[in-house]
Design a protein around this motif. Structure first.
Motif, PDB file in Angstrom:
ATOM      1  N   PRO A 150     -62.870  14.151 -13.982  1.00 38.86           N
ATOM      2  CA  PRO A 150     -62.871  13.176 -12.877  1.00 38.86           C
ATOM      3  C   PRO A 150     -61.450  12.901 -12.382  1.00 38.86           C
ATOM      4  N   ASN A 151     -61.224  13.089 -11.113  1.00 38.48           N
ATOM      5  CA  ASN A 151     -59.931  12.846 -10.476  1.00 38.48           C
ATOM      6  C   ASN A 151     -58.814  13.723 -11.049  1.00 38.48           C
ATOM      7  N   GLY A 152     -59.192  14.854 -11.653  1.00 36.81           N
ATOM      8  CA  GLY A 152     -58.196  15.740 -12.248  1.00 36.81           C
ATOM      9  C   GLY A 152     -58.193  17.110 -11.603  1.00 36.81           C
ATOM     10  N   ALA A 153     -57.165  17.896 -11.938  1.00 36.03           N
ATOM     11  CA  ALA A 153     -57.033  19.244 -11.399  1.00 36.03           C
ATOM     12  C   ALA A 153     -57.918  20.207 -12.187  1.00 36.03           C
ATOM     13  N   PRO A 154     -58.367  21.302 -11.562  1.00 40.59           N
ATOM     14  CA  PRO A 154     -59.175  22.295 -12.282  1.00 40.59           C
ATOM     15  C   PRO A 154     -58.370  22.926 -13.408  1.00 40.59           C
ATOM     16  N   ARG A 155     -59.051  23.240 -14.482  1.00 36.91           N
ATOM     17  CA  ARG A 155     -58.441  23.963 -15.587  1.00 36.91           C
ATOM     18  C   ARG A 155     -59.522  24.783 -16.270  1.00 36.91           C
ATOM     19  N   GLU A 156     -59.098  25.844 -16.976  1.00 42.66           N
ATOM     20  CA  GLU A 156     -60.034  26.737 -17.656  1.00 42.66           C
ATOM     21  C   GLU A 156     -60.245  26.236 -19.081  1.00 42.66           C
ATOM     22  N   VAL A 157     -61.510  26.103 -19.476  1.00 41.95           N
ATOM     23  CA  VAL A 157     -61.832  25.613 -20.818  1.00 41.95           C
ATOM     24  C   VAL A 157     -62.912  26.504 -21.432  1.00 41.95           C
TER      25      VAL A 157
END
Length: 279
Positions: A150-157
């Motif tokens: 929420p309200n964050g940048a995309p990242r790979e997990v």
């Protein structure tokens, strides 16, 4: 004049030292873990251990009547040993950073259980991957997905198959939440007490997952490593034939590496009964 210069140097040195000491004390205070926080993270790890024990019960039933080879028997015993070692280790935790070793033992057992299923079903051994980021109780991840908090940048997990499907469909993943005060929050937002917990899950793959925690309460705690290194501890243990080793970290907890023993917690000491009958 020289005397004045000496006095000035001494004053500057004292001020610098005092500033350094204040900074050190502030940092120490920020990293102190309260007794309540320690109990909370211990409870989280203990819940994971209980969940793994239930999965081993299910595995026992699933393997009834199936032909087992030496490899499957060794993997199954390693899973049992890991479960027992994790139970013993969690009871001896007195500091938050010890949680890391408990989680590493548990992750080793989860991988061993996955190998049992693969061997018995005639499938290739699974690649050793980190746990599902969203909920480590889901076991090993199977794929990396792009996800935005929420309200964050995309990242790979890393994610299990079910959570990967949810994320790709735009749905909410099944997130592991823990209590912080009066509310439940994702474990990665639970503060520094959960850093060792997360390190036990992902510490061996830090270089790949560094960006995963950016912008969270656990951000910036990983560096270096890679997926290939993550598998080394388990494979080395199998090559050595030391089922009680569990990655070599159990020594911190005394006799936790003995594993095995009486699985009476699951009813009359019969845990592994039908499956164990094939041994």
């Amino acid at each position: 004049m020289e005397f004045i210069l000496i006095i000035a140097v001494v004053v500057i040195a004292v001020l610098a030292y005092n500033s350094y000491r204040r900074t050190q004390l502030q940092n120490k205070k920020q990293h102190e873990i309260s007794a309540a926080e320690l109990e909370a993270v211990k409870r989280t790890a203990d819940e994971d251990i209980t969940r793994f024990g239930e999965e081993l019960q299910d595995l026992d039933l699933e393997m009834v009547g199936k032909d087992l080879g030496d490899g499957a028997r060794q993997d199954y015993q390693r899973a049992l040993d890991s479960y027992e070692s994790a139970k013993q280790a969690i009871g001896q935790v007195t500091q938050a950073d010890q949680i890391k070793h408990v989680v590493e033992i548990l992750e080793d057992g989860r991988y061993a259980a996955a190998c049992v299923k693969a061997r018995v079903n005639g499938q290739p051994l699974p690649q050793r991957r980190p746990a599902c980021f969203f909920n480590p109780q889901h076991g090993q991840s199977v794929v990396d997905v792009m996800w935005s908090p929420p309200n964050g940048a995309p990242r790979e997990v890393p994610a299990c198959a079910a959570d990967a499907e949810r994320v790709r469909a735009g749905a909410e993943p099944d997130v592991r939440k823990v209590m912080v005060g009066p509310q439940r929050v994702p474990y990665w937002e639970a503060g520094p007490a959960y850093s060792p917990y997360a390190q036990g899950l992902f510490g061996g793959v830090g270089g790949v997952l560094t960006g995963m925690f950016i912008g969270t309460a656990l951000g910036g705690m990983f560096a270096g490593g890679g997926y290939g290194d993550y598998a080394a501890g388990y494979q080395d243990g199998m090559n050595d034939g030391d089922n009680g080793d569990n990655g070599g970290d159990n020594g911190d907890f005394g006799d936790g590496g003995d594993g095995g023993g009486d699985f009476g917690d699951f009813g009359g000491g019969d845990f592994g009964g039908d499956f164990g009958g094939d041994f």
